[in-house]
Design a protein around this motif. Structure first.
Motif, PDB file in Angstrom:
ATOM      1  N   MET A   1       0.852  -1.179   0.000  1.00 34.25           N
ATOM      2  CA  MET A   1       0.000   0.000   0.000  1.00 34.25           C
ATOM      3  C   MET A   1       0.895   1.238   0.000  1.00 34.25           C
ATOM      4  SD  MET A   1      -2.960   1.112   2.786  1.00 34.25           S
ATOM      5  CE  MET A   1      -3.734  -0.480   2.727  1.00 34.25           C
ATOM      6  N   SER A   2       0.522   2.249  -0.767  1.00 34.14           N
ATOM      7  CA  SER A   2       1.331   3.460  -0.896  1.00 34.14           C
ATOM      8  C   SER A   2       1.192   4.357   0.338  1.00 34.14           C
ATOM      9  CB  SER A   2       0.914   4.243  -2.133  1.00 34.14           C
ATOM     10  OG  SER A   2      -0.360   4.826  -1.926  1.00 34.14           O
ATOM     11  N   LEU A   3       2.107   5.311   0.456  1.00 31.62           N
ATOM     12  CA  LEU A   3       2.084   6.292   1.539  1.00 31.62           C
ATOM     13  C   LEU A   3       0.736   7.020   1.557  1.00 31.62           C
ATOM     14  CD1 LEU A   3       3.324   8.140   3.731  1.00 31.62           C
ATOM     15  CD2 LEU A   3       4.321   9.482   1.870  1.00 31.62           C
ATOM     16  N   GLY A   4       0.324   7.539   0.413  1.00 32.97           N
ATOM     17  CA  GLY A   4      -0.938   8.274   0.334  1.00 32.97           C
ATOM     18  C   GLY A   4      -2.134   7.435   0.747  1.00 32.97           C
ATOM     19  N   LYS A   5      -2.151   6.175   0.320  1.00 30.56           N
ATOM     20  CA  LYS A   5      -3.264   5.296   0.668  1.00 30.56           C
ATOM     21  C   LYS A   5      -3.283   4.992   2.163  1.00 30.56           C
ATOM     22  CE  LYS A   5      -3.948   3.204  -3.829  1.00 30.56           C
ATOM     23  NZ  LYS A   5      -3.849   1.991  -4.645  1.00 30.56           N
ATOM     24  N   ARG A   6      -2.100   4.843   2.762  1.00 33.00           N
ATOM     25  CA  ARG A   6      -2.042   4.605   4.210  1.00 33.00           C
ATOM     26  C   ARG A   6      -2.539   5.828   4.977  1.00 33.00           C
ATOM     27  NH1 ARG A   6       0.845   0.387   6.703  1.00 33.00           N
ATOM     28  NH2 ARG A   6       1.675  -1.050   5.190  1.00 33.00           N
ATOM     29  N   ILE A   7      -2.148   7.014   4.508  1.00 33.67           N
ATOM     30  CA  ILE A   7      -2.606   8.248   5.150  1.00 33.67           C
ATOM     31  C   ILE A   7      -4.127   8.336   5.063  1.00 33.67           C
ATOM     32  CG2 ILE A   7      -2.618  10.771   4.960  1.00 33.67           C
ATOM     33  CD1 ILE A   7       0.371  10.555   4.132  1.00 33.67           C
ATOM     34  N   LYS A   8      -4.662   8.099   3.874  1.00 29.82           N
ATOM     35  CA  LYS A   8      -6.116   8.182   3.682  1.00 29.82           C
ATOM     36  C   LYS A   8      -6.842   7.141   4.529  1.00 29.82           C
ATOM     37  CE  LYS A   8      -9.749   8.252   0.227  1.00 29.82           C
ATOM     38  NZ  LYS A   8     -10.070   8.252  -1.200  1.00 29.82           N
ATOM     39  N   LYS A   9      -6.319   5.932   4.557  1.00 24.23           N
ATOM     40  CA  LYS A   9      -6.936   4.855   5.339  1.00 24.23           C
ATOM     41  C   LYS A   9      -7.001   5.245   6.808  1.00 24.23           C
ATOM     42  CE  LYS A   9      -6.251  -0.064   6.451  1.00 24.23           C
ATOM     43  NZ  LYS A   9      -5.794  -0.127   7.835  1.00 24.23           N
ATOM     44  N   ARG A  10      -5.890   5.730   7.336  1.00 25.17           N
ATOM     45  CA  ARG A  10      -5.842   6.098   8.754  1.00 25.17           C
ATOM     46  C   ARG A  10      -6.760   7.292   9.032  1.00 25.17           C
ATOM     47  NH1 ARG A  10      -6.022   4.431  13.616  1.00 25.17           N
ATOM     48  NH2 ARG A  10      -4.956   5.770  15.091  1.00 25.17           N
ATOM     49  N   ARG A  11      -6.767   8.274   8.118  1.00 20.90           N
ATOM     50  CA  ARG A  11      -7.621   9.449   8.289  1.00 20.90           C
ATOM     51  C   ARG A  11      -9.092   9.037   8.354  1.00 20.90           C
ATOM     52  NH1 ARG A  11     -10.701  12.094   4.871  1.00 20.90           N
ATOM     53  NH2 ARG A  11      -9.749  11.289   2.968  1.00 20.90           N
ATOM     54  N   THR A  12      -9.510   8.145   7.450  1.00 18.88           N
ATOM     55  CA  THR A  12     -10.917   7.731   7.433  1.00 18.88           C
ATOM     56  C   THR A  12     -11.247   6.863   8.647  1.00 18.88           C
ATOM     57  OG1 THR A  12     -10.435   5.900   5.919  1.00 18.88           O
ATOM     58  CG2 THR A  12     -11.194   7.958   4.944  1.00 18.88           C
ATOM     59  N   GLU A  13     -10.297   6.060   9.117  1.00 21.52           N
ATOM     60  CA  GLU A  13     -10.510   5.277  10.332  1.00 21.52           C
ATOM     61  C   GLU A  13     -10.835   6.185  11.507  1.00 21.52           C
ATOM     62  OE1 GLU A  13      -7.462   1.512   9.531  1.00 21.52           O
ATOM     63  OE2 GLU A  13      -6.864   3.110  10.894  1.00 21.52           O
ATOM     64  N   LEU A  14     -10.194   7.343  11.537  1.00 21.31           N
ATOM     65  CA  LEU A  14     -10.388   8.283  12.639  1.00 21.31           C
ATOM     66  C   LEU A  14     -11.544   9.247  12.396  1.00 21.31           C
ATOM     67  CD1 LEU A  14      -6.653   9.105  13.415  1.00 21.31           C
ATOM     68  CD2 LEU A  14      -8.181   7.586  14.694  1.00 21.31           C
ATOM     69  N   GLY A  15     -12.177   9.146  11.235  1.00 23.30           N
ATOM     70  CA  GLY A  15     -13.308  10.010  10.938  1.00 23.30           C
ATOM     71  C   GLY A  15     -12.914  11.458  10.713  1.00 23.30           C
ATOM     72  N   MET A  16     -11.698  11.679  10.261  1.00 25.65           N
ATOM     73  CA  MET A  16     -11.197  13.033  10.050  1.00 25.65           C
ATOM     74  C   MET A  16     -11.354  13.426   8.580  1.00 25.65           C
ATOM     75  SD  MET A  16      -7.779  12.618  12.387  1.00 25.65           S
ATOM     76  CE  MET A  16      -7.337  14.338  12.471  1.00 25.65           C
ATOM     77  N   THR A  17     -11.413  14.731   8.331  1.00 27.76           N
ATOM     78  CA  THR A  17     -11.531  15.222   6.964  1.00 27.76           C
ATOM     79  C   THR A  17     -10.178  15.701   6.452  1.00 27.76           C
ATOM     80  OG1 THR A  17     -11.979  17.507   7.624  1.00 27.76           O
ATOM     81  CG2 THR A  17     -13.889  16.023   7.415  1.00 27.76           C
ATOM     82  N   GLN A  18     -10.060  15.757   5.142  1.00 26.09           N
ATOM     83  CA  GLN A  18      -8.846  16.317   4.540  1.00 26.09           C
ATOM     84  C   GLN A  18      -8.654  17.756   5.010  1.00 26.09           C
ATOM     85  OE1 GLN A  18      -9.206  15.953   0.273  1.00 26.09           O
ATOM     86  NE2 GLN A  18      -8.245  13.931   0.271  1.00 26.09           N
ATOM     87  N   LEU A  19      -9.745  18.494   5.087  1.00 27.21           N
ATOM     88  CA  LEU A  19      -9.669  19.897   5.476  1.00 27.21           C
ATOM     89  C   LEU A  19      -9.131  20.064   6.890  1.00 27.21           C
ATOM     90  CD1 LEU A  19     -10.154  22.857   4.794  1.00 27.21           C
ATOM     91  CD2 LEU A  19     -12.514  22.577   5.592  1.00 27.21           C
ATOM     92  N   SER A  20      -9.596  19.250   7.829  1.00 32.00           N
ATOM     93  CA  SER A  20      -9.135  19.402   9.212  1.00 32.00           C
ATOM     94  C   SER A  20      -7.636  19.133   9.325  1.00 32.00           C
ATOM     95  CB  SER A  20      -9.921  18.491  10.161  1.00 32.00           C
ATOM     96  OG  SER A  20      -9.604  17.130   9.970  1.00 32.00           O
ATOM     97  N   ILE A  21      -7.152  18.162   8.572  1.00 31.60           N
ATOM     98  CA  ILE A  21      -5.714  17.866   8.609  1.00 31.60           C
ATOM     99  C   ILE A  21      -4.938  18.956   7.890  1.00 31.60           C
ATOM    100  CG2 ILE A  21      -3.920  16.241   7.887  1.00 31.60           C
ATOM    101  CD1 ILE A  21      -5.998  14.008   8.367  1.00 31.60           C
TER     102      ILE A  21
END
Length: 134
Positions: A1-21
């Motif tokens: 899994m790529s860096l970007g995909k891992r970031i997105k996966k973890r972000r969605t697991e935590l219920g966070m938005t791209q904007l908040s990060i």
């Protein structure tokens, strides 16, 4: 899994938005979106900040640490004070039921809710600390 995909996966697991990060990184949402889509590779400084925000490690995001549970199982950030930790533990006391509309959420779903709450708790705490410093 790529860096970007891992970031997105973890972000969605935590219920966070791209904007908040993106706001915490002091960048635009589209810039952060480019990181998740693999169009932009974050600097080492940004990667460390992203890992902190996502309550995980840079090594996990880079794919070097494949033990997902070890990488971010309700980890307490290094910057947390004793008072922060006490507040966190009080919020997540094991004996407290997790309810939705009066119905207990149990098992894997309960743990997912706790993980999301943990991420949101530390995200807000970090934001409050940054505001105090400004």
């Amino acid at each position: 899994m790529s860096l970007g995909k891992r970031i997105k996966k973890r972000r969605t697991e935590l219920g966070m938005t791209q904007l908040s990060i993106a706001e915490q990184l002091k960048m635009g949402r589209s810039n952060f979106g480019h990181i998740e889509n693999g169009r932009v590779i974050p600097t080492s400084t940004d990667l460390e900040k992203i890992a902190e925000i996502l309550n995980t490690t840079p090594n996990y995001l880079l794919g070097n640490d494949t033990d997902e549970e070890k990488a971010h199982q309700n980890e307490i950030p290094k910057w947390a004070t004793k008072e922060d930790i006490a507040d966190f533990r009080k919020m997540l006391e094991d004996e407290q039921p997790v309810l939705f509309d009066g119905i207990p959420i149990e098992g894997e779903k309960r743990q997912r809710v706790i993980d999301i709450l943990s991420g949101l708790f530390w995200e807000e705490k970090l934001e409050q600390d940054r505001k105090r410093k400004d």
